[in-house]
Design a protein around this motif. Structure first.
Motif, mmCIF file in Angstrom:
data_model
loop_
_atom_site.group_PDB
_atom_site.id
_atom_site.type_symbol
_atom_site.label_atom_id
_atom_site.label_comp_id
_atom_site.label_asym_id
_atom_site.label_seq_id
_atom_site.Cartn_x
_atom_site.Cartn_y
_atom_site.Cartn_z
ATOM 1 N N ASP A 57 15.955 -53.568 -8.748
ATOM 2 C CA ASP A 57 14.986 -54.246 -9.609
ATOM 3 C C ASP A 57 13.684 -53.447 -9.621
ATOM 4 O O ASP A 57 13.014 -53.311 -8.596
ATOM 5 N N LEU A 58 13.330 -52.948 -10.792
ATOM 6 C CA LEU A 58 12.153 -52.096 -10.944
ATOM 7 C C LEU A 58 11.041 -52.859 -11.649
ATOM 8 O O LEU A 58 11.224 -53.358 -12.754
ATOM 9 N N ILE A 59 9.890 -52.956 -10.991
ATOM 10 C CA ILE A 59 8.713 -53.627 -11.540
ATOM 11 C C ILE A 59 7.707 -52.565 -11.970
ATOM 12 O O ILE A 59 7.356 -51.683 -11.188
ATOM 13 N N SER A 60 7.237 -52.666 -13.219
ATOM 14 C CA SER A 60 6.356 -51.641 -13.769
ATOM 15 C C SER A 60 4.936 -51.758 -13.226
ATOM 16 O O SER A 60 4.376 -52.856 -13.123
ATOM 17 N N ILE A 61 4.363 -50.591 -12.893
ATOM 18 C CA ILE A 61 2.987 -50.493 -12.428
ATOM 19 C C ILE A 61 2.167 -49.787 -13.511
ATOM 20 O O ILE A 61 2.611 -48.763 -14.047
ATOM 21 N N PRO A 62 0.981 -50.298 -13.863
ATOM 22 C CA PRO A 62 0.153 -49.615 -14.876
ATOM 23 C C PRO A 62 -0.139 -48.177 -14.466
ATOM 24 O O PRO A 62 -0.379 -47.880 -13.295
ATOM 25 N N SER A 63 -0.118 -47.281 -15.464
ATOM 26 C CA SER A 63 -0.314 -45.870 -15.161
ATOM 27 C C SER A 63 -0.888 -45.150 -16.369
ATOM 28 O O SER A 63 -0.901 -45.680 -17.484
ATOM 29 N N VAL A 64 -1.352 -43.922 -16.142
ATOM 30 C CA VAL A 64 -1.845 -43.061 -17.218
ATOM 31 C C VAL A 64 -1.201 -41.686 -17.042
ATOM 32 O O VAL A 64 -0.888 -41.278 -15.919
#
Length: 392
Positions: A57-64
């Protein structure tokens, strides 16, 4: 405590959006943990079109996007919604896979939750500045890494040579080994395909010198191309076969106009490409293990590599290949010329390397890390805490 009782929160700067050795190792680890009935949740930046489907299960982390390397994404924070998700998951150990902002925030969160945290070391970030004209920054990068790793309960290197370097750099009291495995169904001498070589214009008796990996300068592309130029001046018969993609491809193609570039390969196609070489040349000093080195050995190839972390734990000089001082162009050229002109030496080194590779199985190496998880969780449950470093 057993593996099925583990609840692992894994934090990675790149879990699956760009394919590399580090994130493939993490995905294999998660797959193994799930087979052991452990609970795992992964927190990482995501993109619309990742390189491969994630395990777990992959939870998205904000990134640039990273400036100058937009294929990579830098996580910027752990938002409140993700913190709630972590707390609802109820982990009993944190695993951080990269020393960037997400890793730092994860370590801080673990300490607030009074949970043990371990870090796996996948590359020598302190060496990167030298490839971009910023070598003076290396001591600062190393100091930053030391601050990060000392906040962890334990750190894990993929090779004994890298573990020893981390000890010498005083990164942590508890330095363990989480090595890498090999898929022998994919990487073996039987994958060699002379018809495929011929389709690329490589004759059956032409020694093929291989490069496998991301085409980025920190992989030693300058040393590789300078060495090949030396071979050409010596009129040593050979062909260069390059497997991989990356932002430095155009530069590399210009430096090696006679080379054959086959682009990114994976799975059986990668196994075929590696086995169809006659030797691997790996001049990089940034790896902590060297997945491509082990893959080449499993395919029965001699390896000419720099004396560096990872390679020196895999390659036995004069037996499975040659270990050369980093940047020593003439010595690299001598080693490659030897294997280009002496087929028996080439085959003997390849057989020896295939024998060494047989000791690296993914389940065995991942179980070693699971055992370490259990040890560290038990230590924390028993009142153990990370000891402060005696060295500033």
């Amino acid at each position: 405590m057993e593996a099925a009782e583990l609840r692992v929160a894994l934090f990675s700067g790149n879990y699956n959006y760009v394919r590399d050795g580090a994130n493939q190792a993490l995905n294999r680890l998660v797959e193994y943990l799930l087979r052991q009935k452990a609970a795992v949740r992964i927190y990482s930046p995501t993109v619309e079109k990742p390189a491969f489907p994630p395990n777990g299960d992959l939870i998205s982390i904000p990134s640039v996007p990273v400036p100058g390397r937009s294929e990579y994404h830098a996580p910027i924070l752990i938002p409140p919604s993700v913190k709630r998700d972590i707390k609802a998951f109820r982990p009993n150990i944190f695993h951080v896979a990269s020393p960037e902002m997400l890793g730092h925030r994860a370590v801080t969160l673990a300490r607030k939750m009074d949970l043990p945290v371990i870090a796996s070391v996948h590359t020598r970030f302190e060496t990167y500045p030298r490839y971009y004209g910023l070598a003076f920054l290396e001591p600062l990068v190393e100091a930053g890494l030391r601050r990060f790793y000392r906040r962890c309960d334990a750190i894990f290197a993929p090779s004994e040579s890298m573990a020893q370097l981390l000890r010498e750099q005083r990164m942590n009291y508890d330095v363990g080994i989480w090595t890498r495995g090999i898929d022998r169904d994919v990487f073996n001498p039987g994958r060699r395909d002379l018809a495929w070589r011929r389709s690329l214009g490589i004759d059956d008796d032409m020694p093929a010198i291989g490069f496998v990996g991301r085409l980025v300068m920190e992989k030693g592309l300058d040393v590789f191309s300078d060495t090949i130029e030396h071979l050409e001046r010596r009129q040593v018969r050979h062909k260069v076969l390059v497997v991989g993609e990356g932002p430095a491809r155009t530069w590399f193609e210009q430096r090696l106009p006679q080379a054959t570039f086959v682009g990114f390969q994976k799975g059986p196609d990668l196994g075929r490409a590696v086995a169809s070489m006659d030797m691997l040349f790996n001049p990089s000093v940034t790896e902590t293990f060297g997945n491509v080195t082990l893959e080449a050995m499993a395919a029965g190839l001699p390896v000419v590599a720099a004396i560096a972390t990872g390679s020196e734990s895999l390659v036995t000089d004069g037996v499975t290949g040659r270990l050369i001082r980093p940047g020593a162009i003439d010595a690299f050229a001598d080693a490659l010329a030897h294997y280009c002109t002496d087929k028996e030496a080439r085959l003997a080194a390849g057989r020896a390397g295939a024998g060494v590779s047989s000791h690296y199985g993914w389940d065995e190496v991942n179980q070693a890390l699971v055992d370490a998880y259990l040890r560290i969780v038990r230590q924390r449950a028993g009142g153990g805490r990370q000891r402060p470093s005696p060295v500033p």
